[in-house]
Design an enzyme around this catalytic site. Sequence first.
Site, mmCIF file in Angstrom:
data_model
loop_
_atom_site.group_PDB
_atom_site.id
_atom_site.type_symbol
_atom_site.label_atom_id
_atom_site.label_comp_id
_atom_site.label_asym_id
_atom_site.label_seq_id
_atom_site.Cartn_x
_atom_site.Cartn_y
_atom_site.Cartn_z
ATOM 1 N N ASP A 285 45.187 35.693 34.123
ATOM 2 C CA ASP A 285 45.545 34.377 34.658
ATOM 3 C C ASP A 285 44.270 33.537 34.709
ATOM 4 O O ASP A 285 43.354 33.840 35.470
ATOM 5 C CB ASP A 285 46.153 34.527 36.062
ATOM 6 C CG ASP A 285 46.772 33.229 36.577
ATOM 7 O OD1 ASP A 285 46.376 32.146 36.082
ATOM 8 O OD2 ASP A 285 47.644 33.293 37.456
ATOM 9 N N ARG A 287 43.995 30.354 35.525
ATOM 10 C CA ARG A 287 44.118 29.109 36.280
ATOM 11 C C ARG A 287 43.128 29.016 37.426
ATOM 12 O O ARG A 287 42.682 30.022 37.968
ATOM 13 C CB ARG A 287 45.534 28.990 36.867
ATOM 14 C CG ARG A 287 46.561 28.649 35.833
ATOM 15 C CD ARG A 287 47.951 28.679 36.415
ATOM 16 N NE ARG A 287 48.356 30.032 36.785
ATOM 17 C CZ ARG A 287 49.531 30.324 37.325
ATOM 18 N NH1 ARG A 287 50.399 29.366 37.564
ATOM 19 N NH2 ARG A 287 49.845 31.572 37.613
HETATM 20 N N1 LIG Z 1 49.830 32.981 28.992
HETATM 21 C C1 LIG Z 1 51.119 32.991 29.330
HETATM 22 N N2 LIG Z 1 51.575 32.043 30.156
HETATM 23 C C2 LIG Z 1 52.861 32.088 30.502
HETATM 24 C C3 LIG Z 1 53.757 33.063 30.008
HETATM 25 N N3 LIG Z 1 54.987 32.816 30.528
HETATM 26 C C4 LIG Z 1 54.846 31.731 31.322
HETATM 27 N N4 LIG Z 1 53.573 31.294 31.312
HETATM 28 C C5 LIG Z 1 52.948 30.219 32.052
HETATM 29 O O1 LIG Z 1 52.864 30.625 33.407
HETATM 30 C C6 LIG Z 1 52.869 29.488 34.228
HETATM 31 C C7 LIG Z 1 53.950 29.654 35.266
HETATM 32 O O2 LIG Z 1 53.378 29.852 36.418
HETATM 33 P P1 LIG Z 1 54.015 29.408 37.815
HETATM 34 O O3 LIG Z 1 55.505 29.531 37.790
HETATM 35 O O4 LIG Z 1 53.364 28.179 38.295
HETATM 36 O O5 LIG Z 1 53.394 30.486 38.722
HETATM 37 P P2 LIG Z 1 53.475 31.970 38.940
HETATM 38 O O6 LIG Z 1 52.110 32.533 38.805
HETATM 39 O O7 LIG Z 1 54.536 32.608 38.119
HETATM 40 O O8 LIG Z 1 53.825 32.030 40.473
HETATM 41 P P3 LIG Z 1 55.095 31.508 41.261
HETATM 42 O O9 LIG Z 1 54.556 30.450 42.173
HETATM 43 O O10 LIG Z 1 55.559 32.683 42.021
HETATM 44 O O11 LIG Z 1 56.094 31.015 40.285
HETATM 45 C C8 LIG Z 1 53.117 28.297 33.351
HETATM 46 O O12 LIG Z 1 51.887 27.637 33.068
HETATM 47 C C9 LIG Z 1 53.677 28.928 32.083
HETATM 48 O O13 LIG Z 1 53.393 28.170 30.925
HETATM 49 C C10 LIG Z 1 53.239 34.044 29.123
HETATM 50 O O14 LIG Z 1 53.920 34.952 28.674
HETATM 51 N N5 LIG Z 1 51.926 33.951 28.819
#
Ligand SMILES: Nc1nc2c(ncn2[C@@H]2O[C@H](COP(=O)(O)OP(=O)(O)OP(=O)(O)O)[C@@H](O)[C@H]2O)c(=O)[nH]1
Length: 353
Positions: A285, A287
């Site tokens: 991650d 971010r």
């Molecule tokens: N690198 C990558 N990013 C992904 C993937 N699937 C989804 N994402 C990214 O993950 C992010 C989603 O994160 P959020 O829903 O904000 O956060 P989270 O970490 O899942 O935490 P929550 O607050 O519980 O939803 C977005 O930026 C998506 O584009 C993946 O398979 N790989």
Amino acid sequence: MNARAAARAIDALRRGWPVEVRGANGALVLLAVEAADDVTLAGFDPHGQADILLSAARAQTLHLSNQRAAADPEAPVLVRREPWIGYDLAMALADPVRDLATPLKGPFRAIPLGAPQAAAAALRLARLAGVLPAFFVGDESVVPEASVAADAVALYGAGEALAIATRARLPVKVAENSEIVAFRSADDPREHIALVIGNRDGTVPVVRLHSECLTGDVLGSLKCDCGPQLHRAMHQIAEGRWGILLYLRQEGRGIGLINKLRAYALQDQGFDTVDANVRLGFAIDARDFSVAAQMLKLLHVPSIRLLTNNPAKVAGLEGEGIAVVERLPLAIAANPHNAHYLDTKRDRTGHQL
Ligand SMILES: Nc1nc2c(ncn2[C@@H]2O[C@H](COP(=O)(O)OP(=O)(O)OP(=O)(O)O)[C@@H](O)[C@H]2O)c(=O)[nH]1
Ligand SMILES: [Zn+2]
């Protein structure tokens, strides 16, 4: 000034122009492997001697990194340029999506790295530019198009110079009385937004911190839970007194759209979301939630109730001085396409329900 240098470097790097990164223990002139081709590589490296800089995570997949490097997935590893490594093979070293189709035959050799701080900053720069973290390392005769200090790269995008650019009424389906607030930073072209839903009063607002997901938010992708989470969160906020949706332009957990789609291609090959990021050479991650804390401060919101399953979001905000008085779970029913993704989030990235 620092931000300008970083922005120029990011732009140059995407265009396939040489970039210099300066660190405490030396500078490197680099050409992004992904943005190069045979012709630009010949100009950059006429004698075919430019070594290749990769991240530890990628080097590990190639069985090149040592134990220490493996602890930090984005640590730099230098691969010696052998005479038989041409542009196509360098691109194959950079791009894991090709691994199954064209298994790489070495032997590749990791060699000592002269300017580790500059190299680490360069890998971060690649992530910010949304390209694969892999570079040719040129010699001193190469004239760079842009030059940036490692420190400037480290500060880039953290929300230092963030300000409210404009705000306007934005009636939305879930709440007619909503206001959109747009943020802009001199050091980052990504325009984050906040949607303030309902009538602000003295109560602690419910906040959702959502990272951009073009495929889920706009196209209705079933591979993740982003779209339903976004809509559920907006409904939940609208049902309460007031709250805020922070929509952060951190596509793909910070690796950018194209690299996320590469991670999807790897998932098509059987790797999960965590391993896909690592094979690409990134952290699981990437971010940084400090920008969200900055946004809340600019909105004069010191404490929140956060809608999330991700403890890293809570910690990220609290670390920047925002009080998270309550975490509210945001569970979405799985579908056959995202069940494995949701299990992986629970089992490997500490998501709670
Ligand atoms: N690198 C990558 N990013 C992904 C993937 N699937 C989804 N994402 C990214 O993950 C992010 C989603 O994160 P959020 O829903 O904000 O956060 P989270 O970490 O899942 O935490 P929550 O607050 O519980 O939803 C977005 O930026 C998506 O584009 C993946 O398979 N790989
Ligand atoms: Zn998504």
